[in-house]
Design a protein around this motif. Sequence first.
Motif, PDB file in Angstrom:
ATOM      1  N   MET A  26      14.422   0.316   7.187  1.00  8.11           N
ATOM      2  CA  MET A  26      14.482  -0.903   8.001  1.00  8.11           C
ATOM      3  C   MET A  26      15.141  -0.586   9.357  1.00  8.11           C
ATOM      4  O   MET A  26      14.698  -1.064  10.391  1.00  8.11           O
ATOM      5  N   ALA A  27      16.204   0.210   9.327  1.00  5.64           N
ATOM      6  CA  ALA A  27      16.900   0.559  10.577  1.00  5.64           C
ATOM      7  C   ALA A  27      15.966   1.329  11.510  1.00  5.64           C
ATOM      8  O   ALA A  27      16.025   1.168  12.728  1.00  5.64           O
ATOM      9  N   TRP A  28      15.116   2.149  10.938  1.00  2.00           N
ATOM     10  CA  TRP A  28      14.160   2.925  11.745  1.00  2.00           C
ATOM     11  C   TRP A  28      12.911   2.109  12.099  1.00  2.00           C
ATOM     12  O   TRP A  28      12.002   2.620  12.746  1.00  2.00           O
ATOM     13  N   LYS A  29      12.826   0.899  11.614  1.00  2.00           N
ATOM     14  CA  LYS A  29      11.625   0.067  11.775  1.00  2.00           C
ATOM     15  C   LYS A  29      10.355   0.763  11.265  1.00  2.00           C
ATOM     16  O   LYS A  29       9.294   0.733  11.884  1.00  2.00           O
ATOM     17  N   ILE A  30      10.529   1.429  10.135  1.00  6.23           N
ATOM     18  CA  ILE A  30       9.380   2.002   9.431  1.00  6.23           C
ATOM     19  C   ILE A  30       8.940   0.954   8.427  1.00  6.23           C
ATOM     20  O   ILE A  30       7.789   0.845   8.032  1.00  6.23           O
ATOM     21  N   LYS A  31       9.905   0.177   7.986  1.00  5.92           N
ATOM     22  CA  LYS A  31       9.673  -0.919   7.059  1.00  5.92           C
ATOM     23  C   LYS A  31      10.090  -2.185   7.791  1.00  5.92           C
ATOM     24  O   LYS A  31      11.179  -2.249   8.356  1.00  5.92           O
ATOM     25  N   ILE A  32       9.182  -3.172   7.799  1.00  5.92           N
ATOM     26  CA  ILE A  32       9.477  -4.427   8.507  1.00  5.92           C
ATOM     27  C   ILE A  32       9.465  -5.530   7.461  1.00  5.92           C
ATOM     28  O   ILE A  32       8.417  -5.832   6.905  1.00  5.92           O
ATOM     29  N   GLY A  33      10.611  -6.114   7.200  1.00  8.24           N
ATOM     30  CA  GLY A  33      10.681  -7.148   6.164  1.00  8.24           C
ATOM     31  C   GLY A  33      10.957  -6.510   4.809  1.00  8.24           C
ATOM     32  O   GLY A  33      10.400  -5.467   4.482  1.00  8.24           O
ATOM     33  N   THR A  34      11.813  -7.135   4.016  1.00  2.47           N
ATOM     34  CA  THR A  34      12.145  -6.569   2.710  1.00  2.47           C
ATOM     35  C   THR A  34      11.044  -6.922   1.717  1.00  2.47           C
ATOM     36  O   THR A  34      10.222  -7.802   1.958  1.00  2.47           O
ATOM     37  N   ASN A  35      11.061  -6.232   0.578  1.00  3.03           N
ATOM     38  CA  ASN A  35      10.048  -6.478  -0.467  1.00  3.03           C
ATOM     39  C   ASN A  35      10.029  -7.949  -0.873  1.00  3.03           C
ATOM     40  O   ASN A  35       8.967  -8.552  -1.015  1.00  3.03           O
ATOM     41  N   ASP A  36      11.213  -8.513  -1.083  1.00  6.72           N
ATOM     42  CA  ASP A  36      11.287  -9.909  -1.555  1.00  6.72           C
ATOM     43  C   ASP A  36      10.839 -10.900  -0.482  1.00  6.72           C
ATOM     44  O   ASP A  36      10.174 -11.887  -0.786  1.00  6.72           O
ATOM     45  N   GLU A  37      11.186 -10.617   0.760  1.00  6.21           N
ATOM     46  CA  GLU A  37      10.745 -11.504   1.857  1.00  6.21           C
ATOM     47  C   GLU A  37       9.225 -11.541   1.953  1.00  6.21           C
ATOM     48  O   GLU A  37       8.616 -12.610   2.061  1.00  6.21           O
TER      49      GLU A  37
ATOM     50  N   TYR B 175       0.836  -1.195   0.000  1.00  3.43           N
ATOM     51  CA  TYR B 175       0.000   0.000   0.000  1.00  3.43           C
ATOM     52  C   TYR B 175       0.868   1.241   0.000  1.00  3.43           C
ATOM     53  O   TYR B 175       0.454   2.303  -0.370  1.00  3.43           O
ATOM     54  N   ALA B 176       2.101   1.089   0.481  1.00  3.68           N
ATOM     55  CA  ALA B 176       3.077   2.159   0.345  1.00  3.68           C
ATOM     56  C   ALA B 176       4.268   1.582  -0.415  1.00  3.68           C
ATOM     57  O   ALA B 176       5.009   0.777   0.114  1.00  3.68           O
ATOM     58  N   GLN B 177       4.374   1.962  -1.678  1.00  5.73           N
ATOM     59  CA  GLN B 177       5.441   1.407  -2.519  1.00  5.73           C
ATOM     60  C   GLN B 177       6.472   2.484  -2.813  1.00  5.73           C
ATOM     61  O   GLN B 177       6.118   3.623  -3.050  1.00  5.73           O
ATOM     62  N   MET B 178       7.705   2.095  -2.886  1.00  5.79           N
ATOM     63  CA  MET B 178       8.762   2.983  -3.324  1.00  5.79           C
ATOM     64  C   MET B 178       8.720   4.332  -2.614  1.00  5.79           C
ATOM     65  O   MET B 178       8.792   5.373  -3.230  1.00  5.79           O
ATOM     66  N   VAL B 179       8.513   4.273  -1.304  1.00 11.35           N
ATOM     67  CA  VAL B 179       8.516   5.514  -0.541  1.00 11.35           C
ATOM     68  C   VAL B 179       9.955   5.991  -0.448  1.00 11.35           C
ATOM     69  O   VAL B 179      10.836   5.255  -0.026  1.00 11.35           O
ATOM     70  N   LYS B 180      10.177   7.222  -0.879  1.00  9.42           N
ATOM     71  CA  LYS B 180      11.530   7.746  -0.871  1.00  9.42           C
ATOM     72  C   LYS B 180      11.923   8.074   0.569  1.00  9.42           C
ATOM     73  O   LYS B 180      11.224   8.783   1.266  1.00  9.42           O
ATOM     74  N   THR B 181      13.018   7.498   1.027  1.00  8.29           N
ATOM     75  CA  THR B 181      13.493   7.798   2.374  1.00  8.29           C
ATOM     76  C   THR B 181      14.285   9.096   2.329  1.00  8.29           C
ATOM     77  O   THR B 181      15.172   9.255   1.503  1.00  8.29           O
ATOM     78  N   SER B 182      13.930  10.017   3.220  1.00  6.85           N
ATOM     79  CA  SER B 182      14.687  11.270   3.302  1.00  6.85           C
ATOM     80  C   SER B 182      15.939  11.001   4.108  1.00  6.85           C
ATOM     81  O   SER B 182      15.937  11.150   5.319  1.00  6.85           O
ATOM     82  N   SER B 183      16.964  10.597   3.447  1.00 11.07           N
ATOM     83  CA  SER B 183      18.177  10.284   4.184  1.00 11.07           C
ATOM     84  C   SER B 183      19.305  10.085   3.200  1.00 11.07           C
ATOM     85  O   SER B 183      19.091   9.786   2.043  1.00 11.07           O
ATOM     86  N   THR B 184      20.497  10.259   3.711  1.00 13.34           N
ATOM     87  CA  THR B 184      21.649  10.082   2.833  1.00 13.34           C
ATOM     88  C   THR B 184      22.294   8.724   3.068  1.00 13.34           C
ATOM     89  O   THR B 184      23.411   8.483   2.692  1.00 13.34           O
TER      90      THR B 184
ATOM     91  N   GLY C  15       6.474  -3.982  -4.284  1.00 11.47           N
ATOM     92  CA  GLY C  15       7.546  -3.104  -4.743  1.00 11.47           C
ATOM     93  C   GLY C  15       8.660  -3.890  -5.415  1.00 11.47           C
ATOM     94  O   GLY C  15       8.676  -5.117  -5.379  1.00 11.47           O
ATOM     95  N   PRO C  16       9.599  -3.167  -6.039  1.00 14.25           N
ATOM     96  CA  PRO C  16      10.664  -3.805  -6.807  1.00 14.25           C
ATOM     97  C   PRO C  16      11.521  -4.732  -5.932  1.00 14.25           C
ATOM     98  O   PRO C  16      11.492  -4.641  -4.711  1.00 14.25           O
ATOM     99  N   SER C  17      12.264  -5.578  -6.595  1.00 11.24           N
ATOM    100  CA  SER C  17      13.139  -6.523  -5.914  1.00 11.24           C
ATOM    101  C   SER C  17      14.131  -5.782  -5.007  1.00 11.24           C
ATOM    102  O   SER C  17      14.491  -4.641  -5.278  1.00 11.24           O
ATOM    103  N   ASP C  18      14.548  -6.452  -3.929  1.00  9.34           N
ATOM    104  CA  ASP C  18      15.439  -5.816  -2.953  1.00  9.34           C
ATOM    105  C   ASP C  18      16.695  -5.245  -3.591  1.00  9.34           C
ATOM    106  O   ASP C  18      17.193  -4.211  -3.173  1.00  9.34           O
ATOM    107  N   LYS C  19      17.178  -5.939  -4.613  1.00  6.84           N
ATOM    108  CA  LYS C  19      18.425  -5.465  -5.221  1.00  6.84           C
ATOM    109  C   LYS C  19      18.223  -4.118  -5.915  1.00  6.84           C
ATOM    110  O   LYS C  19      19.172  -3.382  -6.123  1.00  6.84           O
ATOM    111  N   ASP C  20      16.949  -3.780  -6.220  1.00  2.49           N
ATOM    112  CA  ASP C  20      16.662  -2.504  -6.877  1.00  2.49           C
ATOM    113  C   ASP C  20      15.987  -1.498  -5.956  1.00  2.49           C
ATOM    114  O   ASP C  20      15.598  -0.414  -6.388  1.00  2.49           O
ATOM    115  N   SER C  21      15.758  -1.861  -4.691  1.00  2.00           N
ATOM    116  CA  SER C  21      15.110  -0.837  -3.857  1.00  2.00           C
ATOM    117  C   SER C  21      16.123  -0.132  -3.000  1.00  2.00           C
ATOM    118  O   SER C  21      16.721  -0.682  -2.085  1.00  2.00           O
TER     119      SER C  21
END
Lengths: 330, 94
Positions: A228-239, A2-11, A215-221
């Motif tokens: 993931m570090a912020w626990k905003i995303k739990i589990g990768t797209n491929d998982e 439901y939230a795909q390819m959300v751009k993370t504001s981070s470097t 969302g796209p494969s992990d190798k492309d996201s």
Amino acid sequence: MYAQMVKTSSTGVKSPEEMTDQERAFQARIDAGEKIEPKDWMPDDYRATLIRQIGQHAHSEVVGQLPEGNWITRAPTLERKAILLAKVQDEAGHGLYLYSAAETLGESRDELIRLLHDGKMKYSSIFNYPTLTWADIGAVGWLVDGAAIVNQVALQRTSYGPYSRAMVRICKEESFHARQGYAIMMKMAFGTPAQKAMAQDALNRMWYPCLMMFGPSDKDSVHSEQSMAWKIKIGTNDELRQKYVDQTIPQIEYLGLECPDKDLKWNEKRGHYDFSEPDWSEFFAVIKGNGPCNKERLAARQTAWDDGAWVRDGLLAHGRKKAARQMAAE
Amino acid sequence: MSNEWPLWEVFIRGQHGMSHRHVGSLHAPDADMAIKNARDVYTRRNEGVSIWVVEAVRIAASDPTDKAALYEPSASKVYRHPTFFDIPDEVGSM
């Protein structure tokens, strides 16, 4: 999702040495499984990313009402109609829970809606596909909500308290959605040959777009690591996609239908199904606005917003007048 | 003036005898509509027997950075818990 390819504001993910004391303390709280609450200090990038993600999630719930609303007046029985109506009403509620969660981060709902209408925020790619037959309504509940559940069950553990609580509430209601969809599919798949063919056709059209939801494969996201570090995303797209395929295939088999992926097979060694990737060029085209229904969906939202303006303004004027009268009387 | 409906916090009493509990928020032009909307959004599956709404701007909240000043003093006062006192078994339950 439901939230795909959300751009993370981070470097990129900072090492503990690169972090300020405040950032280190914040990350330690997340690592310890603590929830972050609205008035707590948080990095600006965490806040901005969450607003984008929760906002997109909320928009998906609301826009997601359109493909199903399309069939309310044409449901085959009064009971199915009442069920579908209740399901679509739930989606409006889910949108509201999520907009509320986003608002605790300091962004107003009206602003989020404006960004959606201006094409500056997105909603899930899946809702840009049409619902052509009644079997599609079964497939949407079963497959689309089924995919949403995989993601949302994981997100119950997200670090942001209001988002996590919205997910808990949504997940409770979501299993009704998946089950009512599967009940429609069973009726069709075990019905006449023509009904079964409709069910198969719905599955054929929905399968790959549902896989794209993750969302796209992990190798492309590129944005996953920080989220993931912020626990905003739990589990990768491929998982999450693998989990979804593994749980859905037995459900397809029970219906006596065939998965449109001819290369799908159980991999004994991995303990998972091997499956074909969707056509990612189609996904990117849909995300960019060139799916079958993008224009129709956005136009329907804009029209609903514009047509409702006099109601919103009228009720607000009435509310203010009443408040002023009450104040004068006191 | 903003034309966005004010935000209301919603509290639901789940069952008779329980206290109202915060369940979420919503926008509404006035209190009456807030209660009607709360009923539609938060009690669709028999979740409640009573609804409170309060305008979100009316809520005063403690500051998370005051956590230590507010709550640490109670940490050292373990005698406030009944288990602090050893009562001999012969006395029976107390």
